[in-house]
Design an enzyme around this catalytic site. Structure first.
Site, PDB file in Angstrom:
ATOM      1  N   ILE A   1       2.000  -7.794  -1.680  1.00 27.51           N
ATOM      2  CA  ILE A   1       1.424  -7.550  -2.687  1.00 27.51           C
ATOM      3  C   ILE A   1       1.797  -8.407  -3.878  1.00 27.51           C
ATOM      4  O   ILE A   1       1.661  -8.480  -5.115  1.00 27.51           O
ATOM      5  CB  ILE A   1       1.478  -6.118  -3.334  1.00 27.51           C
ATOM      6  CG1 ILE A   1       1.209  -5.195  -1.668  1.00 27.51           C
ATOM      7  CG2 ILE A   1       0.798  -5.427  -4.255  1.00 27.51           C
ATOM      8  CD1 ILE A   1      -0.603  -5.589  -1.697  1.00 27.51           C
ATOM      9  N   GLY A   2       3.447  -8.500  -3.717  1.00 26.94           N
ATOM     10  CA  GLY A   2       3.554  -9.670  -4.964  1.00 26.94           C
ATOM     11  C   GLY A   2       4.878  -9.689  -4.910  1.00 26.94           C
ATOM     12  O   GLY A   2       5.407 -10.802  -5.206  1.00 26.94           O
TER      13      GLY A   2
ATOM     14  N   GLU B   1      -5.356   6.638 -12.955  1.00 30.48           N
ATOM     15  CA  GLU B   1      -4.600   7.154 -12.838  1.00 30.48           C
ATOM     16  C   GLU B   1      -4.229   7.754 -15.090  1.00 30.48           C
ATOM     17  O   GLU B   1      -4.588   8.711 -15.362  1.00 30.48           O
ATOM     18  CB  GLU B   1      -3.676   6.029 -13.672  1.00 30.48           C
ATOM     19  CG  GLU B   1      -2.236   7.163 -13.920  1.00 30.48           C
ATOM     20  CD  GLU B   1      -0.789   6.245 -14.757  1.00 30.48           C
ATOM     21  OE1 GLU B   1       0.049   6.153 -15.896  1.00 30.48           O
ATOM     22  OE2 GLU B   1      -0.711   5.351 -12.971  1.00 30.48           O
TER      23      GLU B   1
ATOM     24  N   CYS C   1      -2.826   1.529  -5.848  1.00 34.23           N
ATOM     25  CA  CYS C   1      -1.495   2.371  -5.043  1.00 34.23           C
ATOM     26  C   CYS C   1      -1.975   3.496  -5.384  1.00 34.23           C
ATOM     27  O   CYS C   1      -2.429   4.054  -6.188  1.00 34.23           O
ATOM     28  CB  CYS C   1      -0.149   1.840  -5.097  1.00 34.23           C
ATOM     29  SG  CYS C   1       0.694   1.394  -6.240  1.00 34.23           S
TER      30      CYS C   1
ATOM     31  N   GLU D   1      -3.136   0.693  -1.315  1.00 34.98           N
ATOM     32  CA  GLU D   1      -2.314   2.311   0.236  1.00 34.98           C
ATOM     33  C   GLU D   1      -3.257   3.327   0.802  1.00 34.98           C
ATOM     34  O   GLU D   1      -3.754   3.567   0.399  1.00 34.98           O
ATOM     35  CB  GLU D   1      -1.575   2.942  -1.045  1.00 34.98           C
ATOM     36  CG  GLU D   1      -1.174   3.863  -0.153  1.00 34.98           C
ATOM     37  CD  GLU D   1      -0.950   4.996   0.132  1.00 34.98           C
ATOM     38  OE1 GLU D   1      -0.646   5.136   0.722  1.00 34.98           O
ATOM     39  OE2 GLU D   1      -1.153   6.169  -1.158  1.00 34.98           O
TER      40      GLU D   1
ATOM     41  N   HIS E   1       7.380   1.975   0.484  1.00 36.66           N
ATOM     42  CA  HIS E   1       8.530   2.963  -0.196  1.00 36.66           C
ATOM     43  C   HIS E   1       9.220   4.448   0.813  1.00 36.66           C
ATOM     44  O   HIS E   1      10.260   5.152   0.297  1.00 36.66           O
ATOM     45  CB  HIS E   1       7.643   4.219  -1.015  1.00 36.66           C
ATOM     46  CG  HIS E   1       6.475   3.967  -2.056  1.00 36.66           C
ATOM     47  ND1 HIS E   1       5.664   2.965  -1.540  1.00 36.66           N
ATOM     48  CD2 HIS E   1       7.473   3.066  -3.151  1.00 36.66           C
ATOM     49  CE1 HIS E   1       5.327   2.739  -3.330  1.00 36.66           C
ATOM     50  NE2 HIS E   1       6.378   2.466  -4.189  1.00 36.66           N
TER      51      HIS E   1
ATOM     52  N   CYS F   1       2.503  -1.756  -1.293  1.00 41.74           N
ATOM     53  CA  CYS F   1       2.656  -1.752  -2.726  1.00 41.74           C
ATOM     54  C   CYS F   1       3.278  -3.228  -2.673  1.00 41.74           C
ATOM     55  O   CYS F   1       4.129  -3.682  -1.527  1.00 41.74           O
ATOM     56  CB  CYS F   1       3.206  -0.629  -2.842  1.00 41.74           C
ATOM     57  SG  CYS F   1       3.185  -0.332  -4.641  1.00 41.74           S
TER      58      CYS F   1
END
Length: 785
Positions: free
Chosen positions: A462-463, A636, A674, A696, A725, A757
């Protein structure tokens, strides 16, 4: 007389004491006694701080070692079956697969750790949040429209509830022993069930209400026995469009819960009650809190139905942003309430818990005086609440606070730092054509495949890669001028090259440069954009021990010079494989900043989009063929009421397209999202027109892909195949199983293979085996395709 009240206080500590303690516990560096002591010290400090600020109604049970919704799950004993073995529970203690003898030696007996949460021991509690070697973590998603994440409750057929954690009672007694009388806070039963997920077919969580309510009644009774007279029950679900079942459940719940000896303040926030107002007013609760920052227009309607004999809590100080309250403006609402209802049953409070605000502005020693005068953190917001309360009580001592507020408002509105005529002119010149790619996706796909020559099931990340202690120390030393620019640049180049070589060795198809130069995916960009300011200690909790320090957008936004081009070009020069240019999208930069409140958010977002557009153009100029514009916050930002969705989605999608619209056909544009639900906004996700979207899906076991399948999403998708996570390293068969589930929804040509993520919070010893397994899983899928 009018009372001052608070709904909740930041739990993290001014110096992030909670983060340091919990992470030390996970590593086995401290025992549970030390962790418990840190929690007690923070609670005592915050209770005394509120009392010293003159707050009369002080909350308890707003503290958490991880998340207040997870605390509720522990309280009612809703522990998923996979954590009910000792192996699953004990694994929650460990932060990595490397478990030292010292960690074993320091591990407290489960019966002892249970003292913290009742009969749900602490290792099980953390295992639910973070996963373990024996059991994956519970799902995590955003708390309404904030950047705070909660652990999603799980419900099963035959679900039973019991009082398994006495935390609310114990913390009330703890404050009482300090001679501080508090109002305990609970997540409401209907909100709790509504936020959870049924894990058994045909199970509707709200049907469990009658099993759940006896536990809440027991908690309320025990609180009454301990001396509590009021309890705050948060039902933010009242800010949403309710189903008939939810409406009925609220009636049933509060008919049952108000039979006890404690009085209940029903707290709502994040939106106006609107069509739920009559329902809220009909509930037999003794008090109601309303958010008058998000929805000041609802006050007249509330006053028209809420009886003068019941407490009304006025949320007039913004609990979610850091701008100083315009006390004169806020007091107009207070005066209106006094004129209608008198002073005897009014409380003045923040709009919501101050969980979403940093702790203390006094810790900011480097902000310039003008900008600092415009701000208020949690401690300062308590002082504002008290000033409004004194004014409502006709106390002369409030005049000085009002004068200072008026001066700050005038200074901010007239400051030349806030408005830039060049930015306004550029925004006015934008046309609809600027928000469109040159060709449709099908044409772009063919052009990109010829350029990139990627295999089926291409692999990428993802980065970010691990931000090790060495990286953090080097960054901190550079900030303190202890490490010179040349030495720091050399360090970053070496870290970047190491990341490239590791990815090549792992045989990942599309590489990233690792982002070692970046402190945060939003702060890094904000530091290079005009109109942003930065703090030293304005930390807020995102999830668990993950805290962020959002930038402050105080003025018009523009990009003075390229931000990422140098590092992307350097990384690409090290390899023949494509390296993604990594950018944060305009909506996410907006959502994850403290945003100016003196103009529409859509205007600020468009300004940011134009700055990102300039960066895309410069990345293309140096030969970057894949550019990822992350938008994890798009969902969000969705308004809580559906009536407002279309307007938001129009400008949010437009901003992403404005940022990406200038990219050539041969440039593959990715985006990442995500921990959110996509079902109800799929047309808008498709309208982004990203060539590849990564999402995700590991915690939800690919459930989120149903939305893409039902919608027949046309572009490419990277469903996350392992949960970054969690410290748990997934096996190859775990990932192939998830990829197999993805194939039930997507054709192979659509599927990318990636984590869910970025990897910055993980350790290399966790990342390397997981990525090795991920690549092996992709290769197995190619063999069977």
């Amino acid at each position: 007389m009018v009372q001052s009240a608070n709904l909740g206080f930041p739990r993290i500590g001014l110096k992030r004491e909670l983060k340091k303690a919990t992470e030390a516990y996970w590593k086995g560096e401290i025992d549970y006694v030390t962790l418990r002591k840190t929690g007690a010290e923070l609670r005592e400090r915050h209770w005394r701080l509120q009392r010293d600020a003159g707050i009369e109604v002080i909350p308890s049970n707003d503290f958490s070692f991880y998340d207040q919704v997870l605390d509720t799950t522990a309280m009612v004993g809703a522990i998923p079956p996979r954590y009910r073995t000792s192996g699953a529970a004990n694994g929650g203690r460990i932060a990595s697969s490397a478990r030292t003898a010292n960690a074993y030696a320091m591990m407290a007996d489960v019966a002892e750790t249970a003292e913290i949460l009742g009969s749900v021991d602490l290792d099980t509690y953390f295992a639910m949040a973070r996963g373990s070697a024996a059991a994956p973590a519970m799902e995590m998603t955003k708390w309404f429209d904030t950047n705070y994440h909660y652990i999603v409750p799980e419900f099963y057929e035959g679900q039973e509830f019991r009082l398994a954690s006495r935390k609310p009672i114990d913390e009330f007694k703890e404050a009482k022993a300090l001679d501080i009388h508090t109002r305990p806070v609970l997540i409401g039963p209907v909100t709790y069930l509504s936020l959870g997920k049924a894990k058994s077919p045909d199970l509707e969580p709200l049907t469990l209400l009658n099993r759940l309510l006896p536990v809440y009644s027991e908690v309320l009774a025990d609180l009454a026995d301990a001396g509590a007279d009021w309890v705050q029950i948060d039902e933010p679900i009242l800010a949403l469009d309710l189903s008939d079942a939810q409406r009925e459940a609220l009636g049933v719940a509060y008919q049952a819960l108000t039979r006890g000896r404690v009085k209940i303040l029903l707290a709502t926030y994040f939106e106006k009650l609107d069509d739920n107002l009559a329902l809220a007013a009909s509930l037999p609760v003794q008090g109601l809190h309303v958010d008058l920052v998000r929805a000041p227009e609802q006050l007249d309607a509330v006053l028209s139905v809420w009886p003068r004999t019941r407490v009304l809590s006025l949320g007039v100080v913004d609990g979610r942003n850091i701008w100083r309250t315009d006390l004169s403006q806020a007091f107009k609402l207070v005066e209106k309430a006094i004129a209608s209802h008198g002073r005897d049953n009014l409380q003045i409070a923040p709009s919501c818990s101050l969980l979403h605000a940093p702790v203390d502005l006094a810790s900011e020693t480097k902000l310039d005086a003008e900008l600092k005068s415009w701000l208020a953190f949690a401690k300062q917001k308590l002082i504002e609440i008290q000033a409004l309360t004194r004014a409502a009580s006709q106390c002369r001592s409030a005049a000085e606070a009002f004068d200072a507020s008026d001066a700050a408002v005038k200074s901010r509105s007239g400051s030349p730092r806030v408005h830039d005529a060049n930015v306004a002119a550029r925004l006015a010149a934008v046309t609809p054509r600027d928000a469109q790619r040159a060709s449709p996706y099908a044409t772009r796909h063919d052009t990109q495949q010829k350029r990139l020559s990627l295999p089926k099931f291409p692999t990428t990340t993802i980065g970010s890669f691990p931000q090790t202690e060495e990286v953090r120390k080097a960054r901190a030393a550079h900030r303190r001028n202890e490490l010179g620019d040349t030495a720091y640049d050399t360090f970053l180049r070496e870290a970047t090259e190491k990341a490239i070589r590791i990815q090549e060795e792992l045989d990942i198809d599309v590489l990233v440069h690792g982002e070692f130069e970046r402190n945060d995916m939003v702060e890094y960009f904000g530091e290079q954009l005009s109109g942003f300011a930065f703090t030293q200690n304005a930390w807020v909790q995102s999830y668990g021990s993950r805290y962020v320090k959002p930038p402050v957008i105080f003025g018009d936004v523009s990009r003075p010079k390229p931000m990422t081009v140098g590092w992307s070009a350097y990384a690409q020069s090290l390899t023949s494989r494509p390296v993604k240019g990594m950018l944060t999208g305009p909506v996410t930069i907006l959502q994850w900043s403290f945003v100016r409140d003196d103009q529409p958010r859509s205007v600020t977002c468009r300004q940011i989009a134009l700055a990102i557009r300039d960066e895309v153009a410069d990345l293309e100029k140096v030969g970057i063929g894949i550019i990822q514009i992350d938008e994890p916050a798009l969902r969000e930002g969705l308004p809580l009421r559906r009536a407002h969705w279309d307007a938001y989605l129009r400008w949010a999608v437009e901003c992403f397209r404005l940022a990406a619209g200038g990219a050539a056909d041969q440039t593959q544009v990715h985006t990442h999202m995500c921990y959110c639900e996509f079902n109800d906004i799929m047309p808008s996700i498709a309208a982004l027109d990203a060539d590849v979207i990564s999402i995700e899906t590991s915690r939800s076991q690919m459930e989120l892909l149903e939305a893409f399948s039902d919608f027949r999403y046309p572009n490419e998708i990277g469903p996350g195949v392992y949960d970054i996570h969690s410290p748990r390293c997934p096996h190859v068969h775990d990932m192939t199983d998830l990829i197999g589930k993805a194939r039930a929804h997507l054709v192979p040509e659509q599927i990318w293979i990636n984590p869910d993520c970025g990897l910055k919070t993980r350790k290399w010893e966790e990342v390397l085996p997981a990525l090795k397994n991920m690549v092996e899983a992709a290769k197995k899928m190619r063999e069977s395709a």
